[in-house]
Design an enzyme around this catalytic site. Structure first.
Site, short mmCIF file in Angstrom:
data_model
loop_
_atom_site.label_atom_id
_atom_site.label_comp_id
_atom_site.label_asym_id
_atom_site.label_seq_id
_atom_site.Cartn_x
_atom_site.Cartn_y
_atom_site.Cartn_z
CE LYS A 158 -1.58 3.04 2.67
NZ LYS A 158 -1.72 4.06 1.65
N GLY A 200 7.37 5.27 8.39
CA GLY A 200 6.50 6.50 8.59
C GLY A 200 6.95 7.19 9.68
CB SER A 201 5.05 9.72 11.60
OG SER A 201 3.65 9.09 12.06
CB THR A 202 7.53 7.81 16.07
OG1 THR A 202 9.15 7.61 15.48
CG2 THR A 202 7.70 7.16 17.27
CB VAL A 215 1.58 6.19 11.88
CG1 VAL A 215 1.02 5.02 11.15
CG2 VAL A 215 1.05 7.38 11.61
N GLY A 216 3.52 4.49 13.67
CA GLY A 216 4.33 3.30 14.11
C GLY A 216 4.13 2.61 15.32
CB CYS A 239 13.35 9.01 7.89
SG CYS A 239 14.08 7.74 6.58
#
Length: 498
Positions: free
Chosen positions: A186, A239-241, A243-244, A296
């Site tokens: 995705k 991705g971002s922390t 969302v992780g 990043c």
């Protein structure tokens, strides 16, 4: 398109894509219109898939895994497909770079360089596919022999971000495939084109149907459903922390799927007085401006020895004003457009916050009017306090904060004063200094007298809240395997019941 030149034209109309499941292209879904961040014109139309589409893709990946059409091949056969894919990527490099630029806003010359790295990833993964192995234990006594087998983990869900749509995809896909796993990918809804083009490449290279599937749509709908899906064995998320962290919760609440996470960074660039100053100045200007700072591993914290700080910042500011910012389709452009409106607002908000908090704006901090796109001049703040938001938060834009130190211990302390640990760089001509810093600063990637160097042979990943696991290289294939211990006994059993 065979050749991209300085005068490459924008498409006459937006290109419509389908999504890709079980070796077939599908359509009939509402479409998301993507505007070029560098030009403000429509460039692609991408399907808004449903959770039902995702379920079908996962089912296809499961069938392809269980029928052994990929996992059952020899490493040599899998390597052959990966090498053919690399050859096709080389033929289509300029075309893929063109669509990457249109959706992302990065400079065309940079995009082509990234495709070269992607080709190298497929070639590297092909080598690992042939050499991946387990272990044996001949130390268990004459009657017992032990084997350690590496087996593919199964169906992998792959969620990639918008900042390096194709590069990050290719730092994962060939290594996942080398392990024998199947994939449901995705991409970000704003940069989906090249992930879909890769489906064409892999199909042409001979990848069996169902092994690579692409479902497009929003992270809140498709991404969340992937994290929660009970028939996905492993999720790779970049991705971002924040969302992780939600992926961790979703995995725990579903099937305890394995996770690979490459998350945020607030990366230090440490310069000692004995460094080659001109080289360090150029490197930090590159490190914060590359990909418009939407990277990043960008060098967002300059930590410079106090005795040279004033000279260093003056040279750096002058260097940053000479960066060529402009149309991403121009061959001479070094810094292109900000990829999304939301990220543009975020970066400008941090610049304003830095001023409010009392940091000194040395250069940049302004927007640029170029051809209807979103552009921000590379920005340097000095006099930054360690508690300021611009010092602690990942800005994800071309904004650099400068700190000063007097001792090596202080430099290491400042470098480690963050929740992140993704990357770091140290500049010194003293090998003892360089090795001391590289051993004590907590970061998954480290550069000494260079920045953002290396190839797919080396693993990628972070410490602390920058993520779990490693991508690329041998480690990046092993990441997508499970280890099984097999015990083989010889001779008759000594009976327990007499």
């Amino acid at each position: 398109m065979d050749k991209i030149t300085k005068t490459a034209a924008l498409p006459e109309s937006a290109r419509e894509f389908g999504f890709y499941v079980d070796g077939a292209w599908r359509g009939g879904r509402p479409l998301f219109e993507r505007l070029s961040p560098g030009h403000g014109v429509p460039v692609t139309l991408i399907p808004k898939c449903t959770v039902e589409d995702l379920n079908e893709a996962v089912a296809a990946a499961r069938r392809a895994f269980e029928d052994r059409s990929w996992a059952g091949l020899s490493g040599a056969d899998r390597a052959g497909v990966l090498l053919r894919a690399a050859a096709i990527l080389r033929e289509r490099r300029d075309e893929i770079a063109y669509w990457e630029v249109l959706e992302n806003g990065k400079p065309i010359a940079q995009a082509r360089g990234e495709i070269e790295h992607c080709i190298a990833c497929f070639e590297m993964a092909a080598g690992v596919a042939r050499t991946l192995h387990g272990d044996s234990y001949n130390s268990l006594g004459d009657n017992l022999f032990g084997l350690v087998l590496r087996e593919p983990v199964g169906v992998v869900g792959l969620i990639t971000p918008w900042n390096f749509p194709f590069l990050l995809l290719c730092e994962r896909v060939p290594f996942i495939l080398a392990s024998g796993c199947t994939i449901v990918a995705k991409p970000s809804e704003v940069t989906s084109a090249t992930t879909l083009i890769l489906a064409e490449v892999l199909e042409q290279a001979g990848l069996p149907a169902g092994v690579y599937n692409v479902v497009t749509g929003s992270g809140r709908v498709i991404g969340q459903a992937m994290a929660e899906h009970p028939d996905i064995d492993m999720l790779s998320f970049t991705g971002s922390t924040a969302v992780g962290r939600s992926c961790v919760h979703a995995a725990a609440d579903s099937n305890f799927k394995k996770l690979g996470l490459e998350l945020g960074g607030k990366n230090p660039f440490i310069v000692f007085a004995d460094a080659n100053i001109d080289d360090a100045v150029d490197a930090v200007a590159f490190g914060i401006s590359f990909n418009t700072g939407q990277c990043c591993v960008s060098s967002s914290r300059l930590i410079v020895e106090r005795s040279i700080a004033a000279e260093f910042e003056q040279k750096l500011a002058e260097k940053m004003t000479r960066i060529r910012i402009g149309d991403p389709l121009d061959e001479e452009t070094q810094v292109g457009a900000i990829t999304t409106d939301a990220q543009n607002d975020t970066i400008l908000g941090f610049i304003a916050k830095g001023r409010e908090e009392g940091a000194t704006l040395v250069t940049g901090g302004t927007t640029l009017e170029i051809g209807g796109g979103r552009y921000i001049a590379p920005t340097l703040f000095s006099g930054v306090g360690r508690d300021m938001e611009i010092a602690r938060e990942e800005i994800f834009g071309p904004v650099l904060s400068s700190f000063h130190f007097d001792t090596i211990e202080e430099a290491i302390e400042i470098a480690n004063d963050t929740i992140y640990g993704l990357a770091a760089s140290v500049w010194s001509q003293n090998i003892e200094t360089a090795l001391t810093v590289s051993r004590r600063v907590r970061a998954g990637r480290f550069w000494v007298n260079t920045i953002m160097a290396g190839g797919p042979e080396m693993p990628l990943g972070g410490f602390k809240q920058s993520g779990w696991g490693r991508e690329a290289g041998v480690y990046g294939v092993e990441e997508y395997t499970q280890i099984k211990s097999v015990h083989i006994e010889f001779g008759n059993r000594a009976h327990w019941i007499k």
